[in-house]
Write a protein that holds these residues in place. Structure first.
Motif, mmCIF file in Angstrom:
data_model
loop_
_atom_site.group_PDB
_atom_site.id
_atom_site.type_symbol
_atom_site.label_atom_id
_atom_site.label_comp_id
_atom_site.label_asym_id
_atom_site.label_seq_id
_atom_site.Cartn_x
_atom_site.Cartn_y
_atom_site.Cartn_z
ATOM 1 N N ASN A 1 0.828 -1.214 0.000
ATOM 2 C CA ASN A 1 0.000 0.000 0.000
ATOM 3 C C ASN A 1 0.864 1.267 0.000
ATOM 4 O O ASN A 1 0.452 2.303 -0.507
ATOM 5 C CB ASN A 1 -0.987 0.004 1.172
ATOM 6 C CG ASN A 1 -0.310 -0.042 2.524
ATOM 7 O OD1 ASN A 1 0.820 -0.516 2.654
ATOM 8 N ND2 ASN A 1 -0.996 0.429 3.534
ATOM 9 N N GLN A 2 2.063 1.181 0.555
ATOM 10 C CA GLN A 2 2.984 2.318 0.543
ATOM 11 C C GLN A 2 3.637 2.490 -0.835
ATOM 12 O O GLN A 2 3.931 3.609 -1.244
ATOM 13 C CB GLN A 2 4.072 2.130 1.605
ATOM 14 C CG GLN A 2 3.523 2.089 3.018
ATOM 15 C CD GLN A 2 4.550 1.589 4.015
ATOM 16 O OE1 GLN A 2 5.214 0.591 3.787
ATOM 17 N NE2 GLN A 2 4.670 2.296 5.124
ATOM 18 N N ILE A 3 3.846 1.394 -1.530
ATOM 19 C CA ILE A 3 4.486 1.433 -2.852
ATOM 20 C C ILE A 3 3.624 2.202 -3.846
ATOM 21 O O ILE A 3 4.147 2.932 -4.697
ATOM 22 C CB ILE A 3 4.765 -0.002 -3.353
ATOM 23 C CG1 ILE A 3 5.888 -0.625 -2.517
ATOM 24 C CG2 ILE A 3 5.121 -0.011 -4.846
ATOM 25 C CD1 ILE A 3 6.139 -2.090 -2.803
ATOM 26 N N LYS A 4 2.321 2.093 -3.715
ATOM 27 C CA LYS A 4 1.399 2.700 -4.687
ATOM 28 C C LYS A 4 1.470 4.219 -4.737
ATOM 29 O O LYS A 4 0.961 4.827 -5.672
ATOM 30 C CB LYS A 4 -0.036 2.258 -4.392
ATOM 31 C CG LYS A 4 -0.265 0.795 -4.668
ATOM 32 C CD LYS A 4 -1.687 0.396 -4.311
ATOM 33 C CE LYS A 4 -1.896 -1.091 -4.546
ATOM 34 N NZ LYS A 4 -3.258 -1.491 -4.186
ATOM 35 N N ARG A 5 2.104 4.848 -3.799
ATOM 36 C CA ARG A 5 2.207 6.317 -3.811
ATOM 37 C C ARG A 5 3.368 6.821 -4.680
ATOM 38 O O ARG A 5 3.494 8.021 -4.899
ATOM 39 C CB ARG A 5 2.330 6.851 -2.386
ATOM 40 C CG ARG A 5 3.639 6.513 -1.736
ATOM 41 C CD ARG A 5 3.765 7.127 -0.363
ATOM 42 N NE ARG A 5 5.139 6.989 0.071
ATOM 43 C CZ ARG A 5 5.514 6.679 1.281
ATOM 44 N NH1 ARG A 5 4.629 6.504 2.223
ATOM 45 N NH2 ARG A 5 6.786 6.572 1.569
ATOM 46 N N PHE A 6 4.201 5.908 -5.173
ATOM 47 C CA PHE A 6 5.364 6.300 -5.966
ATOM 48 C C PHE A 6 5.037 6.355 -7.457
ATOM 49 O O PHE A 6 4.068 5.744 -7.902
ATOM 50 C CB PHE A 6 6.533 5.355 -5.683
ATOM 51 C CG PHE A 6 7.034 5.505 -4.271
ATOM 52 C CD1 PHE A 6 7.801 6.604 -3.913
ATOM 53 C CD2 PHE A 6 6.692 4.588 -3.302
ATOM 54 C CE1 PHE A 6 8.238 6.773 -2.606
ATOM 55 C CE2 PHE A 6 7.121 4.741 -1.985
ATOM 56 C CZ PHE A 6 7.895 5.840 -1.644
#
Length: 163
Positions: free
Chosen positions: A132-137
């Motif tokens: 879920n954190q990866i999707k902000r990149f």
């Protein structure tokens, strides 16, 4: 950050896996002008470190030459782990594919970097991140499928990895 020494047998193992993979249908189009063996070295050294520090249920095996696409690299305490690596010292990102993050997310992505500028070479175990954190990149595409460009300095330090 943890530094792990690359030994000649690690490089040989990885290059042998690449050569075996090139002989199957799925391996015909991959790894042109890419030193993919370094990613395998990162995976096997990170997997060894994880084995030494956690109770691993399923260990990483490196590159699969059976043609069966793996679902994850390792499993620890029921959690799926994917090891991603930057294969040159000046590379500053890991690049998980969009398809994998959206359709087959792992519980944790562990980031490493191969440092070929020192002798002996080393693998730096940098940190981890959740899907879920990866999707902000940002989404990028260079060779092959589109991917998220995740800066190594955005990873949570490996010392904080608890399962």
């Amino acid at each position: 950050m943890i530094e792990l020494e690359v030994k000649p047998q690690h490089e040989k193992f990885a290059k042998d896996q690449i050569n075996a993979f090139k002989k199957i249908k799925e391996g015909k189009w991959r790894y042109t002008n890419v030193e993919a063996w370094r990613g395998i070295v990162c995976e096997i050294l990170i997997a060894k470190w994880l084995n030494d520090n956690y109770e691993v249920e399923e260990n990483a095996k490196g590159l699969d030459d059976t043609g069966i696409i793996d679902d994850y690299d390792m499993k620890i305490n029921g959690k799926k782990i994917e090891i991603k690596s930057a294969t040159k010292n000046y590379f500053q990102y890991i690049m998980p594919k969009i398809h994998d993050i959206q359709d087959k997310p792992k519980d944790f992505y562990i980031g490493a970097k191969f440092n070929e500028t020192v002798k002996p070479n080393i693998v730096q175990l940098i940190g981890f991140i959740e899907p879920n954190q990866i999707k902000r990149f940002p989404i990028k595409q260079n060779k092959g499928a589109p991917y998220y460009e995740v800066p190594l300095n955005a990873l949570i330090p490996i010392k904080d990895f608890t399962l």
